[in-house]
Design a protein around this motif. Sequence first.
Motif, mmCIF file in Angstrom:
data_model
loop_
_atom_site.group_PDB
_atom_site.id
_atom_site.type_symbol
_atom_site.label_atom_id
_atom_site.label_comp_id
_atom_site.label_asym_id
_atom_site.label_seq_id
_atom_site.Cartn_x
_atom_site.Cartn_y
_atom_site.Cartn_z
ATOM 1 N N UNK A 281 0.824 -1.197 0.000
ATOM 2 C CA UNK A 281 0.000 0.000 0.000
ATOM 3 C C UNK A 281 0.865 1.257 0.000
ATOM 4 N N UNK A 282 1.898 1.285 0.808
ATOM 5 C CA UNK A 282 2.802 2.436 0.873
ATOM 6 C C UNK A 282 3.528 2.589 -0.459
ATOM 7 N N UNK A 283 3.987 1.494 -1.013
ATOM 8 C CA UNK A 283 4.661 1.537 -2.308
ATOM 9 C C UNK A 283 3.736 2.049 -3.403
ATOM 10 N N UNK A 284 2.483 1.620 -3.372
ATOM 11 C CA UNK A 284 1.515 2.078 -4.370
ATOM 12 C C UNK A 284 1.223 3.564 -4.206
ATOM 13 N N UNK A 285 1.138 4.019 -2.978
ATOM 14 C CA UNK A 285 0.918 5.450 -2.733
ATOM 15 C C UNK A 285 2.091 6.274 -3.261
ATOM 16 N N UNK A 286 3.304 5.779 -3.035
ATOM 17 C CA UNK A 286 4.493 6.485 -3.501
ATOM 18 C C UNK A 286 4.528 6.553 -5.026
ATOM 19 N N UNK A 287 4.248 5.440 -5.672
ATOM 20 C CA UNK A 287 4.241 5.415 -7.137
ATOM 21 C C UNK A 287 3.169 6.359 -7.676
ATOM 22 N N UNK A 288 1.997 6.348 -7.069
ATOM 23 C CA UNK A 288 0.925 7.240 -7.520
ATOM 24 C C UNK A 288 1.315 8.702 -7.339
ATOM 25 N N UNK A 289 1.954 9.021 -6.224
ATOM 26 C CA UNK A 289 2.374 10.400 -5.972
ATOM 27 C C UNK A 289 3.416 10.855 -6.993
ATOM 28 N N UNK B 268 1.030 14.054 -1.599
ATOM 29 C CA UNK B 268 2.033 15.041 -2.000
ATOM 30 C C UNK B 268 2.764 15.665 -0.818
ATOM 31 N N UNK B 269 2.061 15.921 0.260
ATOM 32 C CA UNK B 269 2.699 16.515 1.425
ATOM 33 C C UNK B 269 3.734 15.561 2.025
ATOM 34 N N UNK C 249 5.283 13.189 0.425
ATOM 35 C CA UNK C 249 6.361 13.103 -0.550
ATOM 36 C C UNK C 249 7.308 14.293 -0.413
ATOM 37 N N UNK C 250 6.763 15.486 -0.304
ATOM 38 C CA UNK C 250 7.587 16.685 -0.196
ATOM 39 C C UNK C 250 8.419 16.689 1.086
ATOM 40 N N UNK C 251 7.803 16.306 2.202
ATOM 41 C CA UNK C 251 8.525 16.267 3.480
ATOM 42 C C UNK C 251 9.650 15.233 3.433
ATOM 43 N N UNK C 252 9.339 14.049 2.935
ATOM 44 C CA UNK C 252 10.358 12.989 2.857
ATOM 45 C C UNK C 252 11.496 13.397 1.928
ATOM 46 N N UNK C 253 11.161 14.035 0.814
ATOM 47 C CA UNK C 253 12.177 14.471 -0.138
ATOM 48 C C UNK C 253 13.095 15.524 0.481
ATOM 49 N N UNK C 254 12.511 16.473 1.195
ATOM 50 C CA UNK C 254 13.301 17.544 1.802
ATOM 51 C C UNK C 254 14.280 17.006 2.843
ATOM 52 N N UNK C 255 13.806 16.139 3.715
ATOM 53 C CA UNK C 255 14.685 15.590 4.759
ATOM 54 C C UNK C 255 15.748 14.681 4.153
ATOM 55 N N UNK C 256 15.362 13.876 3.172
ATOM 56 C CA UNK C 256 16.325 12.985 2.517
ATOM 57 C C UNK C 256 17.396 13.779 1.790
ATOM 58 N N UNK C 257 16.998 14.857 1.132
ATOM 59 C CA UNK C 257 17.961 15.699 0.415
ATOM 60 C C UNK C 257 18.976 16.300 1.388
ATOM 61 N N UNK C 258 18.508 16.746 2.544
ATOM 62 C CA UNK C 258 19.409 17.304 3.553
ATOM 63 C C UNK C 258 20.374 16.239 4.067
ATOM 64 N N UNK C 259 19.875 15.037 4.289
ATOM 65 C CA UNK C 259 20.724 13.933 4.752
ATOM 66 C C UNK C 259 21.780 13.575 3.709
#
Length: 67
Positions: free
Chosen positions: A4-12, A22-23, A25-35
């Motif tokens: 389910x999580x994987x499907x949500x990510x692919x859809x996003x 989308x929210x 996705x954006x939060x995860x992307x921002x923190x991952x980019x900083x890391x």
Amino acid sequence: MEDDIGQRLVKALKKPQESESLESLAKAMEITKAYASSGSATHFSAVARLFYDLFEMFETGKDPRQK
């Protein structure tokens, strides 16, 4: 739940206008980019795993390490 999580990510990623994630996705992307830019990452797979875990955490509200 894992699928389910994987499907949500692919859809996003594929259809951001239709996704409710989308929210997360954006939060995860921002923190991952900083890391990734911090130099703390020792292997590229650690960055990918962190992104997935953060996305899951923001989507479900649960700590993915508690599996």
